[in-house]
Write an enzyme that holds these catalytic residues in place. Structure first.
Site, PDB file in Angstrom:
ATOM      1  N   SER A 181      -3.261   0.148  14.735  1.00 47.88           N
ATOM      2  CA  SER A 181      -3.977   1.407  14.944  1.00 47.88           C
ATOM      3  C   SER A 181      -4.335   1.537  16.407  1.00 47.88           C
ATOM      4  O   SER A 181      -4.532   0.537  17.113  1.00 47.88           O
ATOM      5  CB  SER A 181      -5.262   1.408  14.100  1.00 47.88           C
ATOM      6  OG  SER A 181      -6.166   2.405  14.541  1.00 47.88           O
TER       7      SER A 181
ATOM      8  N   TYR B 131     -13.298  -3.201  11.253  1.00 44.02           N
ATOM      9  CA  TYR B 131     -11.990  -2.553  11.189  1.00 44.02           C
ATOM     10  C   TYR B 131     -11.226  -2.727  12.492  1.00 44.02           C
ATOM     11  O   TYR B 131     -10.039  -3.099  12.494  1.00 44.02           O
ATOM     12  CB  TYR B 131     -12.155  -1.065  10.865  1.00 44.02           C
ATOM     13  CG  TYR B 131     -10.837  -0.335  10.840  1.00 44.02           C
ATOM     14  CD1 TYR B 131      -9.951  -0.475   9.772  1.00 44.02           C
ATOM     15  CD2 TYR B 131     -10.450   0.484  11.908  1.00 44.02           C
ATOM     16  CE1 TYR B 131      -8.730   0.180   9.754  1.00 44.02           C
ATOM     17  CE2 TYR B 131      -9.235   1.141  11.895  1.00 44.02           C
ATOM     18  CZ  TYR B 131      -8.377   0.987  10.825  1.00 44.02           C
ATOM     19  OH  TYR B 131      -7.171   1.624  10.826  1.00 44.02           O
TER      20      TYR B 131
ATOM     21  N   GLY C 105       0.805  -1.216   0.000  1.00 42.25           N
ATOM     22  CA  GLY C 105       0.000   0.000   0.000  1.00 42.25           C
ATOM     23  C   GLY C 105       0.834   1.260   0.000  1.00 42.25           C
ATOM     24  O   GLY C 105       0.508   2.251   0.665  1.00 42.25           O
ATOM     25  N   ALA C 106       1.924   1.258  -0.789  1.00 43.40           N
ATOM     26  CA  ALA C 106       2.912   2.345  -0.706  1.00 43.40           C
ATOM     27  C   ALA C 106       2.704   3.438  -1.733  1.00 43.40           C
ATOM     28  O   ALA C 106       3.573   4.285  -1.905  1.00 43.40           O
ATOM     29  CB  ALA C 106       4.322   1.765  -0.848  1.00 43.40           C
ATOM     30  N   ASN C 107       1.575   3.462  -2.422  1.00 45.10           N
ATOM     31  CA  ASN C 107       1.373   4.491  -3.441  1.00 45.10           C
ATOM     32  C   ASN C 107       0.842   5.796  -2.869  1.00 45.10           C
ATOM     33  O   ASN C 107       0.837   6.830  -3.545  1.00 45.10           O
ATOM     34  CB  ASN C 107       0.433   3.996  -4.544  1.00 45.10           C
ATOM     35  CG  ASN C 107      -0.952   3.669  -4.024  1.00 45.10           C
ATOM     36  OD1 ASN C 107      -1.148   2.595  -3.467  1.00 45.10           O
ATOM     37  ND2 ASN C 107      -1.915   4.567  -4.187  1.00 45.10           N
ATOM     38  N   THR C 108       0.420   5.778  -1.597  1.00 49.51           N
ATOM     39  CA  THR C 108      -0.152   6.983  -1.012  1.00 49.51           C
ATOM     40  C   THR C 108       0.004   6.958   0.498  1.00 49.51           C
ATOM     41  O   THR C 108       0.341   5.927   1.094  1.00 49.51           O
ATOM     42  CB  THR C 108      -1.643   7.117  -1.384  1.00 49.51           C
ATOM     43  OG1 THR C 108      -2.132   8.407  -0.979  1.00 49.51           O
ATOM     44  CG2 THR C 108      -2.482   6.047  -0.703  1.00 49.51           C
ATOM     45  N   GLY C 109      -0.223   8.102   1.136  1.00 41.59           N
ATOM     46  CA  GLY C 109      -0.324   8.173   2.587  1.00 41.59           C
ATOM     47  C   GLY C 109       0.883   7.658   3.337  1.00 41.59           C
ATOM     48  O   GLY C 109       2.033   7.946   3.003  1.00 41.59           O
TER      49      GLY C 109
ATOM     50  N   GLY D  19       2.171   4.652   3.651  1.00 41.36           N
ATOM     51  CA  GLY D  19       3.058   3.760   2.919  1.00 41.36           C
ATOM     52  C   GLY D  19       3.998   4.519   2.007  1.00 41.36           C
ATOM     53  O   GLY D  19       5.189   4.193   1.918  1.00 41.36           O
TER      54      GLY D  19
END
Length: 319
Positions: free
Chosen positions: A156, A181, A27-31, A33
Site C-alpha cells: 500500500s 496497518y 482474499g479473492a472473494n471481493t474487491g 482480489g
C-alpha cells in the site's frame, strides 16, 4: 513498457494468454482480489480463490464463471489469522497442484480494536504479514519448481507512514489501528525484497514482486467508522477523499506484477505520479525504510520464529 504513455498503458487487453497456469489468490472473494482473479481467469488461468468465508468464495467463483464461462475456478478455505488453517490450506493445495505459477498475497485487513489470533499474534500483523509469510513458505517448493512462477505481495502507499516497531511488534503496550496497518504494509515490501534476494541466491526459477492499488474503492476498512475510512484509507487525505479509482483499476497493478514479461524480481508496481493515488500501473519506488537490509533480516528472523515456518531455499554454490 511505459504505462504513463497513452499508447503503452497496461490494461486488461495487454494481459498475455495465461492458459495452463495456476494462480492462487488470497482474499479473492471481493474487491482487488476478485478483480485480479477475474482478469486472470478471463485470460485462461486456473484460479484458486483462497478465502476465509467459503460461501462468499463460492459466490465469487460463480460470478467469475459467468464472466468467463470457460474458466476453471476453484475455492480453498484459508484463514490467515490461523496457523492451523494456513497449514491445512497449504497441504490441500500441495495435494491438488503439482505446480503453482502465481501466488498473489492479496488478502489484508485492519482491526479497529486490539485483538489477538488463536496463535497469540496481533491480528492486523497476522493477517497482513505473518499469515502470508507462513503461507508462502509452505507453498514455496510448488513455486520454485515451476518455470516463470511469481510471488506477488500487495502492499500500500500507506507503507510510507509505516515503521517496524521491533520493541513492540505485536502492539502489546499500545495499539493504534493506523500504526498497526502501516507497519504491516511496510513489512509486505521488506518481505518481498528479502525473499527476492534469497530466491536469486538459490538460483530459483521464481521471482518475488510487489504491487499497490493506489487509492482504490473497495470494501477495505468496512468495519471502521466512516471518518476513519476516509482518514486511514491507504494514502488518503481528507482533502483528497474523492480521488479514488475503481477496484478493477487498482487490481491492474497486481495483475501487471503477475504477468508483465518485462517484470523483474524486486519490482514494485502501482499508479505512477507523486501521490500514486490513481492511474494505470507502472514501476514505482518505495521508501528507503523498505530497503533497509538489516531491518529486513531482523523482520525475517522474527517472522520465522513466530510462525515456525522456514523457507526451503538452499543457496546455490557456483564452482
Amino acid at each position: 513498457m511505459n504505462s504513463t504513455t497513452p499508447g503503452q498503458r497496461f490494461n486488461a487487453a495487454r494481459i498475455p494468454d495465461q492458459s495452463g497456469r495456476t494462480a492462487v489468490i488470497t482474499g479473492a472473494n471481493t474487491g482487488l482480489g476478485f478483480e485480479t482473479a477475474r482478469m486472470l481467469a478471463e485470460h485462461g488461468a486456473t484460479v484458486v480463490l483462497a478465502c476465509r468465508d467459503l460461501g462468499k468464495a463460492a459466490a465469487a467463483a460463480a460470478r467469475i464463471r459467468t464472466a468467463a464461462p470457460a474458466a476453471e475456478v476453484r475455492v480453498q478455505h484459508l484463514d490467515l489469522d490461523s496457523l492451523a488453517s494456513i497449514h491445512a490450506a497449504a497441504e490441500q493445495l500441495r495435494a491438488d497442484h503439482a505446480r503453482i505459477d502465481l501466488l498473489i498475497n492479496n488478502a489484508g485487513g485492519m482491526r479497529t480494536r486490539y485483538a489477538v489470533t488463536e496463535d497469540g499474534f496481533e491480528s492486523t500483523f497476522a493477517t497482513n504479514h505473518l499469515g502470508p509469510f507462513a503461507f508462502t513458505g509452505l507453498l514455496l517448493d510448488r513455486l520454485t519448481t515451476t518455470p516463470g512462477s511469481r510471488i506477488v505481495t500487495v502492499s500500500s502507499i500507506g507503507h510510507r507512514r509505516g515503521d517496524i516497531h521491533f520493541d513492540d511488534l505485536q502492539a502489546e503496550r499500545e495499539y493504534r489501528y493506523g500504526t498497526a496497518y502501516f507497519q504491516s504494509k511496510l513489512a509486505n515490501l521488506m518481505f518481498t525484497y528479502e525473499l527476492q534476494r534469497r530466491l536469486a541466491a538459490a538460483g530459483a526459477q521464481t521471482i518475488a514482486v510487489a504491487a499497490h492499488p493506489g487509492n482504490a474503492q473497495t470494501e477495505f476498512g468496512r468495519e471502521l467508522p466512516r471518518i476513519a475510512q476516509v482518514l486511514l484509507h491507504p494514502g488518503a487525505r481528507v482533502v483528497t477523499w474523492w480521488l479514488l479509482q475503481s477496484a478493477t483499476m487498482g487490481a491492474l497493478a497486481s495483475v501487471r506484477a503477475a504477468v508483465d514479461p518485462e517484470a523483474r524480481g524486486g519490482d514494485y508496481f502501482g499508479p505512477p505520479g507523486r501521490l500514486q493515488f490513481t492511474g494505470y500501473p507502472a514501476k514505482v519506488e518505495s521508501t528507503a525504510k523498505s530497503h533497509d537490509r538489516a531491518a529486513q533480516l531482523r523482520l525475517w528472523a522474527e517472522s520465522e520464529r513466530l510462525t515456525k515456518v522456514t523457507y526451503p531455499l538452499a543457496q546455490r554454490v557456483d564452482h
